[in-house]
Write a protein that holds these residues in place. Structure first.
Motif, PDB file in Angstrom:
ATOM      1  N   ARG A  94     -10.421   6.421   1.547  1.00 35.10           N
ATOM      2  CA  ARG A  94     -10.773   5.452   1.940  1.00 35.10           C
ATOM      3  C   ARG A  94      -8.821   5.299   2.762  1.00 35.10           C
ATOM      4  NH1 ARG A  94      -8.959   0.948  -2.360  1.00 35.10           N
ATOM      5  NH2 ARG A  94      -7.899   2.707  -3.881  1.00 35.10           N
ATOM      6  N   LEU A  95      -9.323   3.925   3.454  1.00 41.85           N
ATOM      7  CA  LEU A  95      -7.680   3.575   4.423  1.00 41.85           C
ATOM      8  C   LEU A  95      -7.381   2.945   3.669  1.00 41.85           C
ATOM      9  CD1 LEU A  95      -8.256   4.566   7.968  1.00 41.85           C
ATOM     10  CD2 LEU A  95      -7.313   6.525   6.546  1.00 41.85           C
ATOM     11  N   TRP A  96      -5.860   3.493   3.347  1.00 41.61           N
ATOM     12  CA  TRP A  96      -5.096   2.187   2.624  1.00 41.61           C
ATOM     13  C   TRP A  96      -3.493   1.996   2.431  1.00 41.61           C
ATOM     14  CZ3 TRP A  96      -6.685  -1.807  -0.606  1.00 41.61           C
ATOM     15  CH2 TRP A  96      -5.845  -2.469  -1.472  1.00 41.61           C
ATOM     16  N   PRO A  97      -3.668   0.807   2.688  1.00 43.52           N
ATOM     17  CA  PRO A  97      -1.770   0.524   3.303  1.00 43.52           C
ATOM     18  C   PRO A  97      -1.022   0.264   1.797  1.00 43.52           C
ATOM     19  CG  PRO A  97      -2.846  -2.087   2.628  1.00 43.52           C
ATOM     20  CD  PRO A  97      -3.968  -0.433   2.849  1.00 43.52           C
ATOM     21  N   GLN A  98       0.428   1.047   2.473  1.00 46.14           N
ATOM     22  CA  GLN A  98       1.648   0.548   1.097  1.00 46.14           C
ATOM     23  C   GLN A  98       3.046   0.247   1.379  1.00 46.14           C
ATOM     24  OE1 GLN A  98       3.217   4.948  -0.538  1.00 46.14           O
ATOM     25  NE2 GLN A  98       1.701   4.167  -2.017  1.00 46.14           N
ATOM     26  N   LEU A 113      12.448   1.782   4.778  1.00 47.25           N
ATOM     27  CA  LEU A 113      11.602   2.345   4.423  1.00 47.25           C
ATOM     28  C   LEU A 113      10.292   1.206   5.452  1.00 47.25           C
ATOM     29  CD1 LEU A 113       9.759   4.457   3.625  1.00 47.25           C
ATOM     30  CD2 LEU A 113       9.787   2.846   0.956  1.00 47.25           C
ATOM     31  N   GLY A 114       9.669   1.996   6.434  1.00 46.37           N
ATOM     32  CA  GLY A 114       8.670   0.763   6.261  1.00 46.37           C
ATOM     33  C   GLY A 114       6.519   1.280   5.876  1.00 46.37           C
ATOM     34  N   SER A 115       6.324   0.307   5.939  1.00 47.28           N
ATOM     35  CA  SER A 115       4.812   0.207   5.554  1.00 47.28           C
ATOM     36  C   SER A 115       4.347   1.151   6.502  1.00 47.28           C
ATOM     37  CB  SER A 115       4.022  -1.227   6.077  1.00 47.28           C
ATOM     38  OG  SER A 115       5.123  -1.713   5.232  1.00 47.28           O
ATOM     39  N   ARG A 116       3.328   2.361   5.525  1.00 50.74           N
ATOM     40  CA  ARG A 116       2.093   3.019   6.207  1.00 50.74           C
ATOM     41  C   ARG A 116       1.202   2.685   5.237  1.00 50.74           C
ATOM     42  NH1 ARG A 116       6.851   3.760   8.196  1.00 50.74           N
ATOM     43  NH2 ARG A 116       7.996   5.592   7.972  1.00 50.74           N
ATOM     44  N   VAL A 117       0.136   3.492   6.440  1.00 51.01           N
ATOM     45  CA  VAL A 117      -1.689   3.637   5.909  1.00 51.01           C
ATOM     46  C   VAL A 117      -1.804   4.362   5.570  1.00 51.01           C
ATOM     47  CG1 VAL A 117      -3.634   3.326   6.533  1.00 51.01           C
ATOM     48  CG2 VAL A 117      -1.856   2.238   7.910  1.00 51.01           C
ATOM     49  N   THR A 118      -2.315   4.838   4.494  1.00 47.92           N
ATOM     50  CA  THR A 118      -2.414   6.482   3.730  1.00 47.92           C
ATOM     51  C   THR A 118      -4.529   6.828   3.286  1.00 47.92           C
ATOM     52  OG1 THR A 118      -2.177   5.439   1.736  1.00 47.92           O
ATOM     53  CG2 THR A 118      -0.154   5.845   1.944  1.00 47.92           C
ATOM     54  N   THR A 119      -4.602   7.926   2.921  1.00 50.09           N
ATOM     55  CA  THR A 119      -5.450   7.908   3.039  1.00 50.09           C
ATOM     56  C   THR A 119      -5.133   8.667   1.848  1.00 50.09           C
ATOM     57  OG1 THR A 119      -5.962   9.395   5.608  1.00 50.09           O
ATOM     58  CG2 THR A 119      -7.074   9.902   3.858  1.00 50.09           C
ATOM     59  N   GLU A 120      -6.736   7.670   1.043  1.00 48.62           N
ATOM     60  CA  GLU A 120      -7.097   8.403  -0.449  1.00 48.62           C
ATOM     61  C   GLU A 120      -8.304   9.211  -0.625  1.00 48.62           C
ATOM     62  OE1 GLU A 120      -6.072   6.559  -4.741  1.00 48.62           O
ATOM     63  OE2 GLU A 120      -8.406   5.499  -3.308  1.00 48.62           O
ATOM     64  N   ALA A 121      -8.614  10.559  -1.135  1.00 53.15           N
ATOM     65  CA  ALA A 121      -9.970  10.658  -1.355  1.00 53.15           C
ATOM     66  C   ALA A 121     -10.033  10.404  -3.152  1.00 53.15           C
ATOM     67  CB  ALA A 121      -9.729  12.201  -1.210  1.00 53.15           C
ATOM     68  N   ARG A 143       8.511   8.270   4.637  1.00 50.36           N
ATOM     69  CA  ARG A 143       9.489   8.166   6.303  1.00 50.36           C
ATOM     70  C   ARG A 143       8.706   9.151   6.839  1.00 50.36           C
ATOM     71  NH1 ARG A 143      14.452   7.409   2.556  1.00 50.36           N
ATOM     72  NH2 ARG A 143      14.853   4.936   2.990  1.00 50.36           N
ATOM     73  N   ARG A 144       8.236  10.285   6.469  1.00 47.16           N
ATOM     74  CA  ARG A 144       8.053  11.762   7.204  1.00 47.16           C
ATOM     75  C   ARG A 144       6.035  12.115   7.171  1.00 47.16           C
ATOM     76  NH1 ARG A 144      12.928  12.906   5.808  1.00 47.16           N
ATOM     77  NH2 ARG A 144      14.551  13.471   7.847  1.00 47.16           N
ATOM     78  N   HIS A 145       6.353  10.562   6.659  1.00 52.30           N
ATOM     79  CA  HIS A 145       4.357  10.515   6.327  1.00 52.30           C
ATOM     80  C   HIS A 145       3.925  12.013   5.989  1.00 52.30           C
ATOM     81  CE1 HIS A 145       3.499   6.969   8.788  1.00 52.30           C
ATOM     82  NE2 HIS A 145       4.783   8.173   9.516  1.00 52.30           N
ATOM     83  N   ASP A 146       4.834  12.888   4.801  1.00 52.73           N
ATOM     84  CA  ASP A 146       4.427  13.897   3.665  1.00 52.73           C
ATOM     85  C   ASP A 146       4.181  13.383   2.453  1.00 52.73           C
ATOM     86  OD1 ASP A 146       6.805  13.068   3.757  1.00 52.73           O
ATOM     87  OD2 ASP A 146       7.417  15.130   4.026  1.00 52.73           O
ATOM     88  N   GLY A 147       4.255  12.323   1.948  1.00 54.08           N
ATOM     89  CA  GLY A 147       4.012  11.381   0.806  1.00 54.08           C
ATOM     90  C   GLY A 147       3.182  11.880   0.216  1.00 54.08           C
ATOM     91  N   GLN A 148       2.531  11.729  -1.319  1.00 54.07           N
ATOM     92  CA  GLN A 148       1.417  12.593  -1.827  1.00 54.07           C
ATOM     93  C   GLN A 148       1.768  11.620  -3.183  1.00 54.07           C
ATOM     94  OE1 GLN A 148       0.708  16.815  -1.597  1.00 54.07           O
ATOM     95  NE2 GLN A 148       0.659  16.745   0.077  1.00 54.07           N
ATOM     96  N   THR A 172       0.641   7.132 -12.460  1.00 52.88           N
ATOM     97  CA  THR A 172       0.667   8.073 -11.375  1.00 52.88           C
ATOM     98  C   THR A 172       1.542   9.333 -10.362  1.00 52.88           C
ATOM     99  OG1 THR A 172       0.427   4.941 -10.332  1.00 52.88           O
ATOM    100  CG2 THR A 172       1.075   7.078  -9.311  1.00 52.88           C
ATOM    101  N   ALA A 173       1.812  10.697 -10.947  1.00 59.77           N
ATOM    102  CA  ALA A 173       2.455  11.014 -10.200  1.00 59.77           C
ATOM    103  C   ALA A 173       2.232  11.118  -8.708  1.00 59.77           C
ATOM    104  CB  ALA A 173       1.488  12.682 -11.155  1.00 59.77           C
ATOM    105  N   ALA A 174       3.904  11.168  -8.157  1.00 63.59           N
ATOM    106  CA  ALA A 174       4.314  11.483  -6.926  1.00 63.59           C
ATOM    107  C   ALA A 174       4.730  12.734  -6.502  1.00 63.59           C
ATOM    108  CB  ALA A 174       5.180  10.214  -6.733  1.00 63.59           C
ATOM    109  N   ASN A 175       4.923  13.439  -4.802  1.00 66.37           N
ATOM    110  CA  ASN A 175       5.763  14.963  -5.024  1.00 66.37           C
ATOM    111  C   ASN A 175       7.376  13.640  -4.684  1.00 66.37           C
ATOM    112  OD1 ASN A 175       5.249  13.274  -2.565  1.00 66.37           O
ATOM    113  ND2 ASN A 175       4.520  15.324  -1.451  1.00 66.37           N
ATOM    114  N   GLY A 176       8.053  15.025  -4.188  1.00 66.34           N
ATOM    115  CA  GLY A 176       9.479  14.672  -4.360  1.00 66.34           C
ATOM    116  C   GLY A 176       9.677  14.292  -2.752  1.00 66.34           C
ATOM    117  N   ALA A 177       8.695  14.341  -1.923  1.00 66.52           N
ATOM    118  CA  ALA A 177       8.665  13.485  -0.885  1.00 66.52           C
ATOM    119  C   ALA A 177       8.347  11.667  -0.689  1.00 66.52           C
ATOM    120  CB  ALA A 177       7.422  14.206   0.549  1.00 66.52           C
ATOM    121  N   HIS A 178       7.124  11.604  -1.550  1.00 70.55           N
ATOM    122  CA  HIS A 178       7.138  10.094  -1.830  1.00 70.55           C
ATOM    123  C   HIS A 178       8.430   9.639  -2.404  1.00 70.55           C
ATOM    124  CE1 HIS A 178       4.575   6.234  -2.429  1.00 70.55           C
ATOM    125  NE2 HIS A 178       5.699   6.375  -4.096  1.00 70.55           N
TER     126      HIS A 178
END
Length: 258
Positions: A94-98, A113-121, A143-148, A172-178
């Motif tokens: 799904r696509l989901w806003p963050q 930090l702008g809002s983003r549309v993320t993709t979730e499996a 910011r660079r769309h590389d957050g997970q 929830t766990a997150a990578n360093g970029a997020h």
């Protein structure tokens, strides 16, 4: 989302028994209405945003969905398995806003930090009659769309008459970029803002509990509500940008099914 709460792409509809996951509808279902929502204005913020918004939900027999509560996506199980499997499994994307950090709640010298549309499996399973397991992996935040983000949750329910209050525990766990985008302070930002540098490492971001439910007044009219209480942990909780470790989100919707 502001914190790690996952919603099953076909929301639970209680009918006098402990049913946490519905089978896909036999024909396309259209619902509309109005929602009131309240959420943290930014990651880790004490400030809040409140709004009154239109509500929409379209569910199809083949698993596609468009919803203001669930995003836009496809549960692929109805296309790949029999009806019995489709009533206990959900898997797809799904696509989901963050939401990000708007200027009004961004400290001077800190990059917006702008809002983003993320993709979730996602993959969800009704493991027993009283327990649903949920998981989701999303990418595209930051910011660079590389957050997970990686989310795990379990849901059970409390029957109340013909209705059901679903209770979800999640993490929830997150990578360093997020985490750096949401909670970090770089050298330039530190010099401009006077705040200390902060470079979060990948790891757990929050634990949460959520309550959700729906009550049907008639065949066409219903009301639903969701409340989430998340507790930031790890480097996110210790960031100089975090003014509230407890993050709460609330929504209530009035629905009409066409």
């Amino acid at each position: 989302m502001a914190a790690g709460w996952m919603v099953a792409p076909a929301p639970a509809r209680a009918a006098g028994s402990l049913v946490l996951m519905d089978a896909p509808p036999t024909q396309t279902s259209w619902s509309g209405g109005v929602s009131t929502r309240s959420w943290p204005s930014a990651p880790g913020s004490r400030a809040r945003s409140n709004d009154l918004l239109p509500a929409l939900e379209v569910l199809t027999p083949n698993g596609a969905f468009v919803s203001t509560d669930l995003g836009i996506g496809w549960n692929l199980v109805p296309l790949l398995a029999d009806a019995q499997t489709a009533s206990t499994w959900q898997a797809g994307a799904r696509l989901w806003p963050q939401f990000g950090r708007p200027s009004r709640v961004t400290p001077r010298g800190i990059d917006r930090l702008g809002s983003r549309v993320t993709t979730e499996a996602f993959a969800n399973v009704q493991a027993t009659s009283w327990l649903m397991l949920q998981s989701g992996f999303s990418w595209g935040s930051g910011r660079r769309h590389d957050g997970q983000l990686f989310e795990l949750g379990l849901t059970s329910g409390i029957p109340i008459g013909d209705d059901l209050i679903a209770v979800t525990l999640a993490t929830t766990a997150a990578n360093g970029a997020h985490l750096r985008s949401s909670y970090g302070i770089g050298p330039g930002e530190s010099r401009a803002s006077g705040l200390p540098e902060w470079r979060p490492r990948a790891g757990l971001m929050d634990w949460s509990i959520a309550l959700s439910g729906e009550h049907r007044f008639s065949k066409r009219w219903s009301v639903s509500g969701q409340w989430l209480d998340a507790r930031l942990v790890g480097d996110a909780s210790r960031s100089p940008l975090t003014t509230a470790r407890t993050q709460q989100t609330f929504s209530a919707s009035l629905w009409y099914r066409f």
